[in-house]
Design an enzyme around this catalytic site. Sequence first.
Site, short mmCIF file in Angstrom:
data_model
loop_
_atom_site.label_atom_id
_atom_site.label_comp_id
_atom_site.label_asym_id
_atom_site.label_seq_id
_atom_site.Cartn_x
_atom_site.Cartn_y
_atom_site.Cartn_z
CB THR A 4 -14.46 -27.28 20.72
OG1 THR A 4 -15.79 -27.81 20.77
CG2 THR A 4 -13.53 -28.32 20.17
CB THR A 56 -17.55 -22.95 16.90
OG1 THR A 56 -18.01 -24.29 17.12
CG2 THR A 56 -16.05 -22.89 16.96
CG ASP A 57 -22.28 -25.26 18.76
OD1 ASP A 57 -21.46 -25.52 17.85
OD2 ASP A 57 -22.82 -26.15 19.45
CE LYS A 69 -20.17 -25.10 14.23
NZ LYS A 69 -19.88 -25.67 15.55
N1 ASP Z 1 -20.75 -26.97 21.32
C1 ASP Z 1 -19.46 -26.34 21.32
C2 ASP Z 1 -19.62 -24.90 21.73
O1 ASP Z 1 -20.16 -24.12 21.00
C3 ASP Z 1 -18.81 -26.47 20.00
C4 ASP Z 1 -17.51 -25.73 19.85
O2 ASP Z 1 -16.97 -25.10 20.69
O3 ASP Z 1 -16.98 -25.77 18.74
O4 ASP Z 1 -19.20 -24.54 22.79
#
Ligand code: ASP
Length: 432
Positions: free
Chosen positions: A100, A176-177, A255
Site C-alpha cells: 500500500t 503490511t500484511d 500486524k
Molecule cells: N495487502 C497489502 C500488502 O500487504 C496491504 C498493505 O500494504 O498494507 O501488500
Amino acid sequence: MTYSVSLSKLLENIGATEGSKLSVDSNGKTYIGRLMPHHSFSGGDILILKLSSGYNIGIRIYADSEVKVLEPPAPVPKKEAPLEKKKGLPNIVLIGTGGTIASNADNRTGAVRPALSVSDLIEAVPEIRESANISARPFLSLFSENMNVEHWQELAEATAEEINNGADAVMILHGTDTMGYTAAALSFMLGDVPKPVVLVGAQRSPDRPSSDAPSNLIAATRFCAKGGAAGVFVVMHDTLEDDSFAVHIGTRVRKMHTSRRDAFKSINAAPIAFLDEEGKIKFTKKKRDPTTEKAVAKTKMERSVILLQFYPGMDPSLFEGIMMRSKGTVIVGTGLGHVSEEMIPLIKKACDNGSVVVVTSQCLGGMTSLHVYNTGRDMLSAGAISVKDMLPETAYVKLMWALANSKDAEEAKKLMMTPLAEEMGDRRTADV
Ligand code: ASP
C-alpha cells in the site's frame, strides 16, 4: 470502458478532466470530490468521485443531475533531477517491494494496486531528503500476500549488497500484511547485520488524505539516519495521530488490526525505540551500534515446513499426509501450547520420522510451556519442543532457516531453542 457518451459529453462541456474537483447534485444529494477515471465494474452513467475521506463513490447521473467544476486538477509535480549527494548526511538505499505504501488507485478498477515507483515516492515526500541522501533500488512491485521465500532470499542478498557497497542503512518499502514474516526472515538471514535495516509500510495508500505513508516514511528515514542502531526493524505508527512512531524488533512484531494506523504491535517485547513527530528518538533498551563489518546473507531455507493452527475437533487423519511429508511443523497450540490428545500420536509419528515439531501459542502473549499439564508432557514425550514466547510466524521462518543451516534435526532443534535475533526471551527477561 469509458463513461457513457452522454456523461462524457457533459464532462467535456463543463471542462472537467480527471482530477477536477466537482460538485455533483444528483437524486437530491450533493457530493464534492475529485473526478476519477471510469472503471469497468460500474455502468457508464455512474460518475466516480474520490471524496476528501479518500474513499471513492459512484454517483448515478440522471438527466436533471447538476455537475459543476469547482477547481481544476492539482498540478502534477515536476520530476526533479536526482539530487546531488549532500556532504555529511548518511546514505540510505530505499528498496521497493510494493504494498500500500507504494500504491495508488487503479484506473480500471478504482481498487488500490502497487504502482508508485520508489523514486516517485521519494519525490512525493521530499522531507526524507533532509536527514539523508536517499537513493532508490526498484526491486519488486507486489502486495505482500504474494511475497514468497525466494523473494525473502533475494531481498536479503540485495540488502547485504547495498550495505557492502557503502549504504549506511537500508530501508525497505513493504506491504503490511506479511511485513512481520519478511522482517523475521531478514533477521535470521542477515544475522548481526552491521547497519540499520528498516521495513516500513502504510495502512492507507498515498493518494488518500489520511495516508500514513509519508509520516511512516519520514519516521523510518529519521531512525535510519539518526538512530545509530544496527539490526532489522519495523517502523510504523505507534498511535492514530502523527505524533509517535514505534521501532519494533524484526522478530517480535505483528500486524494486529486490519486498518488502523497503529496496527503494528511488538509482542512479548517492548519496541526498541519510539520517535516523536520532531524525530526525537527514545530508546527503551540497549541497542547494537553500527559497525564497518561486511554484511553476510545466509539465505538457505528448507521449504518443506508448515505452519498449522490447532483447533478443537481437529482431525489428525486430515493432516497426517502433510505432516509426514514435512521436515518441520510449527503448531500454533492453545494456551501454553496444547493440542488435543488425538493429535499427539501424529506428533510422535512425525518426530519418529525425523521431522521437527515446534509448538507456539495462539495466545501470542506469554510463554509456552509443555511442563505444566499432562497434555504438554505427553507432547514433549512425543518429541515436540516449545519455543518460549516466540511468535508463530517467527518460529515458522526460523524453522525453515534452522533446518537449512544444520546437519540434522537435532542440531535444528538446538538452534530453535537458542535466541539468535531477539526472537525469544524467558520469564526473567520478558519486558511486557
Ligand atoms: N495487502 C497489502 C500488502 O500487504 C496491504 C498493505 O500494504 O498494507 O501488500
